[in-house]
Write a protein that holds these residues in place. Structure first.
Motif, PDB file in Angstrom:
ATOM      1  N   GLU A  47      32.788  39.840  26.308  1.00  0.00           N
ATOM      2  CA  GLU A  47      33.587  39.558  27.549  1.00  0.00           C
ATOM      3  C   GLU A  47      32.735  38.411  28.132  1.00  0.00           C
ATOM      4  OE1 GLU A  47      34.553  42.883  29.906  1.00  0.00           O
ATOM      5  OE2 GLU A  47      33.695  41.887  31.588  1.00  0.00           O
ATOM      6  N   GLN A  48      33.683  37.477  28.678  1.00  0.00           N
ATOM      7  CA  GLN A  48      33.236  36.052  29.155  1.00  0.00           C
ATOM      8  C   GLN A  48      33.480  36.251  30.688  1.00  0.00           C
ATOM      9  OE1 GLN A  48      32.278  33.406  27.147  1.00  0.00           O
ATOM     10  NE2 GLN A  48      32.280  35.072  26.180  1.00  0.00           N
ATOM     11  N   ALA A  49      32.222  35.817  31.469  1.00  0.00           N
ATOM     12  CA  ALA A  49      32.376  35.827  32.693  1.00  0.00           C
ATOM     13  C   ALA A  49      33.355  34.910  33.488  1.00  0.00           C
ATOM     14  CB  ALA A  49      30.756  35.295  33.220  1.00  0.00           C
ATOM     15  N   HIS A  50      33.703  35.436  34.548  1.00  0.00           N
ATOM     16  CA  HIS A  50      34.839  34.716  35.212  1.00  0.00           C
ATOM     17  C   HIS A  50      34.060  33.949  36.371  1.00  0.00           C
ATOM     18  CE1 HIS A  50      38.634  34.147  37.477  1.00  0.00           C
ATOM     19  NE2 HIS A  50      39.125  34.040  36.180  1.00  0.00           N
ATOM     20  N   ARG A  51      34.841  32.732  36.861  1.00  0.00           N
ATOM     21  CA  ARG A  51      34.227  32.076  37.904  1.00  0.00           C
ATOM     22  C   ARG A  51      34.336  32.869  39.292  1.00  0.00           C
ATOM     23  NH1 ARG A  51      37.937  28.423  40.542  1.00  0.00           N
ATOM     24  NH2 ARG A  51      40.080  28.583  39.749  1.00  0.00           N
ATOM     25  N   PHE A  52      35.327  33.861  39.676  1.00  0.00           N
ATOM     26  CA  PHE A  52      35.282  34.430  40.827  1.00  0.00           C
ATOM     27  C   PHE A  52      35.634  36.018  40.669  1.00  0.00           C
ATOM     28  CE2 PHE A  52      39.245  31.932  40.679  1.00  0.00           C
ATOM     29  CZ  PHE A  52      40.269  33.115  40.391  1.00  0.00           C
ATOM     30  N   PHE A  53      36.093  36.279  39.692  1.00  0.00           N
ATOM     31  CA  PHE A  53      36.077  37.919  39.335  1.00  0.00           C
ATOM     32  C   PHE A  53      34.986  38.505  38.690  1.00  0.00           C
ATOM     33  CE2 PHE A  53      41.056  36.903  38.852  1.00  0.00           C
ATOM     34  CZ  PHE A  53      41.215  37.415  39.912  1.00  0.00           C
ATOM     35  N   ARG A  54      34.756  39.649  39.029  1.00  0.00           N
ATOM     36  CA  ARG A  54      33.645  40.364  38.284  1.00  0.00           C
ATOM     37  C   ARG A  54      33.959  41.708  38.118  1.00  0.00           C
ATOM     38  NH1 ARG A  54      32.069  39.531  43.710  1.00  0.00           N
ATOM     39  NH2 ARG A  54      31.298  41.515  44.809  1.00  0.00           N
ATOM     40  N   ARG A  55      33.495  42.410  36.822  1.00  0.00           N
ATOM     41  CA  ARG A  55      33.691  43.650  36.686  1.00  0.00           C
ATOM     42  C   ARG A  55      33.028  44.807  37.523  1.00  0.00           C
ATOM     43  NH1 ARG A  55      35.163  47.224  32.023  1.00  0.00           N
ATOM     44  NH2 ARG A  55      36.230  45.373  30.886  1.00  0.00           N
ATOM     45  N   ASP A  56      33.333  45.749  37.919  1.00  0.00           N
ATOM     46  CA  ASP A  56      32.656  46.934  38.555  1.00  0.00           C
ATOM     47  C   ASP A  56      33.351  48.210  37.715  1.00  0.00           C
ATOM     48  OD1 ASP A  56      31.344  48.895  39.909  1.00  0.00           O
ATOM     49  OD2 ASP A  56      32.225  48.230  41.714  1.00  0.00           O
ATOM     50  N   GLY A  95      42.172  50.413  36.424  1.00  0.00           N
ATOM     51  CA  GLY A  95      41.578  50.605  37.474  1.00  0.00           C
ATOM     52  C   GLY A  95      42.101  49.768  38.691  1.00  0.00           C
ATOM     53  N   ASP A  96      41.612  49.515  39.699  1.00  0.00           N
ATOM     54  CA  ASP A  96      42.233  48.547  40.820  1.00  0.00           C
ATOM     55  C   ASP A  96      41.379  47.449  41.133  1.00  0.00           C
ATOM     56  OD1 ASP A  96      43.526  51.164  41.425  1.00  0.00           O
ATOM     57  OD2 ASP A  96      42.016  51.490  42.662  1.00  0.00           O
ATOM     58  N   GLN A  97      41.940  46.444  41.957  1.00  0.00           N
ATOM     59  CA  GLN A  97      41.018  45.305  42.372  1.00  0.00           C
ATOM     60  C   GLN A  97      40.553  45.537  43.838  1.00  0.00           C
ATOM     61  OE1 GLN A  97      42.467  41.585  41.311  1.00  0.00           O
ATOM     62  NE2 GLN A  97      42.000  40.639  43.206  1.00  0.00           N
ATOM     63  N   LEU A  98      39.395  45.278  44.022  1.00  0.00           N
ATOM     64  CA  LEU A  98      38.514  45.561  45.407  1.00  0.00           C
ATOM     65  C   LEU A  98      38.314  44.153  45.738  1.00  0.00           C
ATOM     66  CD1 LEU A  98      36.175  48.488  44.138  1.00  0.00           C
ATOM     67  CD2 LEU A  98      38.622  48.674  45.277  1.00  0.00           C
ATOM     68  N   VAL A  99      38.987  43.902  46.905  1.00  0.00           N
ATOM     69  CA  VAL A  99      38.996  42.798  47.690  1.00  0.00           C
ATOM     70  C   VAL A  99      38.051  42.948  48.861  1.00  0.00           C
ATOM     71  CG1 VAL A  99      39.918  40.770  48.856  1.00  0.00           C
ATOM     72  CG2 VAL A  99      41.189  42.001  47.020  1.00  0.00           C
ATOM     73  N   THR A 100      36.801  42.100  48.667  1.00  0.00           N
ATOM     74  CA  THR A 100      35.944  42.272  49.884  1.00  0.00           C
ATOM     75  C   THR A 100      36.009  40.928  51.061  1.00  0.00           C
ATOM     76  OG1 THR A 100      34.357  43.094  48.844  1.00  0.00           O
ATOM     77  CG2 THR A 100      33.524  42.019  50.623  1.00  0.00           C
TER      78      THR A 100
END
Length: 332
Positions: free
Chosen positions: A228-237, A296-301
């Motif tokens: 899995e490649q890292a994304h510039r603003f998304f991250r897995r949880d 799953g969901d997207q959690l926006v902080t």
């Protein structure tokens, strides 16, 4: 030589499964490749295999139990010679022990994992000299050269599949979240489109049957490992995706509708008036696909981003002070 039951350490009334289990255990223990410093292990290994060959054959076992044949499968009475099964040995066919100690056979045993503890992996190993041998050229010339008491001379080997080929497939975080098909080029130059499985994540392995190296019993498999490649603003949880969303002071104070990126395209997000930094908003079903097919969901902080040294903002706030004790919970 002791009788086959004694060699395998089982009772005369043992079931077929008991016989097979005893053989597998002893074969691992006394295999020559695992006992290179024990010259007697090869003879013991030959006896074990010969005993299994006799007891795994229902016809031979019955004749032995009735006293009609001996440990080598030979008739005990002169009139037994020439009868069907009397003194006759099964041709091993695809058996690595063919010709060993009275035609030992392992037709009933899946040897692909029998020696997993010795060799690791799936119990397969390339033989020296480029030949396919499930025992990887054991003992040099000791087994094939006829010098071993078990009669390995001319032993026929079980045809084996070719070796598995491992691939590492770099996949973007968003492609994994949406299970996008991935194009992969195999070692033979062929290109295929690979469907990612539900629940895919970094380290997930996929097996492509028959896409490995060729062998006498067919091709091995291709084992594809997802990276899995890292994304510039998304991250897995876990199964969720996290995003830190910067907002302006006026958007936080007055509320706003903001265009927000997700793993499957942008959506409009409502920010309530009076929102603070650190507040988390949830976008349902915008996370990773789980093994059961749900997402799953997207959690926006929210993070309030203030301008540096903005005279207009300073002028508007001149004379105003927030009298709340917002750090009261940090007091001891």
């Amino acid at each position: 030589m002791a009788d086959p039951y004694s060699i395998l350490g089982i009772a005369r009334g043992a079931s077929e499964q008991d016989i097979k289990s005893a053989y597998r255990k002893l074969a691992k223990q006394f295999h020559p490749d695992a006992n290179k410093d024990n010259p007697g292990a090869a003879d013991r290994f030959s006896q074990i295999t010969q005993a299994y060959d006799l007891l795994s054959d229902k016809d031979k076992r019955a004749k032995f139990d009735r006293g009609e044949i001996d440990m080598d499968g030979n008739p005990k009475m002169p009139f037994g010679y020439g009868q069907r099964g009397g003194g006759q040995y099964r041709q091993a066919g695809g058996n690595p022990f063919g010709g060993m100690g009275g035609g030992a056979s392992t037709d009933d045993v899946d040897l692909s994992d029998l020696f997993e503890g010795i060799f690791g992996g799936g119990g397969q190993r390339r033989a020296r000299g480029g030949q396919d041998n499930p025992f990887g050229g054991m003992g040099g010339g000791g087994m094939g050269g006829g010098g071993m008491g078990g009669g390995f001379a001319g032993a026929q080997r079980r045809p084996t599949k070719g070796a598995n080929v491992n691939y590492r497939l770099a996949v973007t975080l968003t492609d994994i979240a949406n299970l996008e098909k991935q194009r992969i080029t195999l070692a033979d130059g062929k290109t295929i489109d690979l469907k990612l499985p539900d629940g895919a994540e970094d380290g997930t392995q996929m097996r492509l049957a028959g896409k490995g190296d060729p062998g006498p019993a067919g091709n091995g498999d291709a084992i594809v490992t997802i990276v899995e490649q890292a994304h510039r603003f998304f991250r897995r949880d876990g199964d969720d995706v996290r995003l830190d969303l910067p907002i302006t002071l006026d958007e936080a104070v007055n509320g706003a509708k903001i265009k927000v990126p997700t793993t499957s395209g942008a959506v409009m997000l409502t920010v309530s008036p009076g929102s603070s930094s650190g507040k988390v908003l949830r976008l349902k079903g915008k996370g990773f696909t789980r093994k059961d097919g749900s997402r799953g969901d997207q959690l926006v902080t929210l993070t309030i981003d203030l301008p540096e040294q903005d005279p207009e903002l300073a002028r508007r706030l001149e004379g105003w002070t927030d009298i709340r004790n917002i750090r009261s919970r940090l007091s001891e």
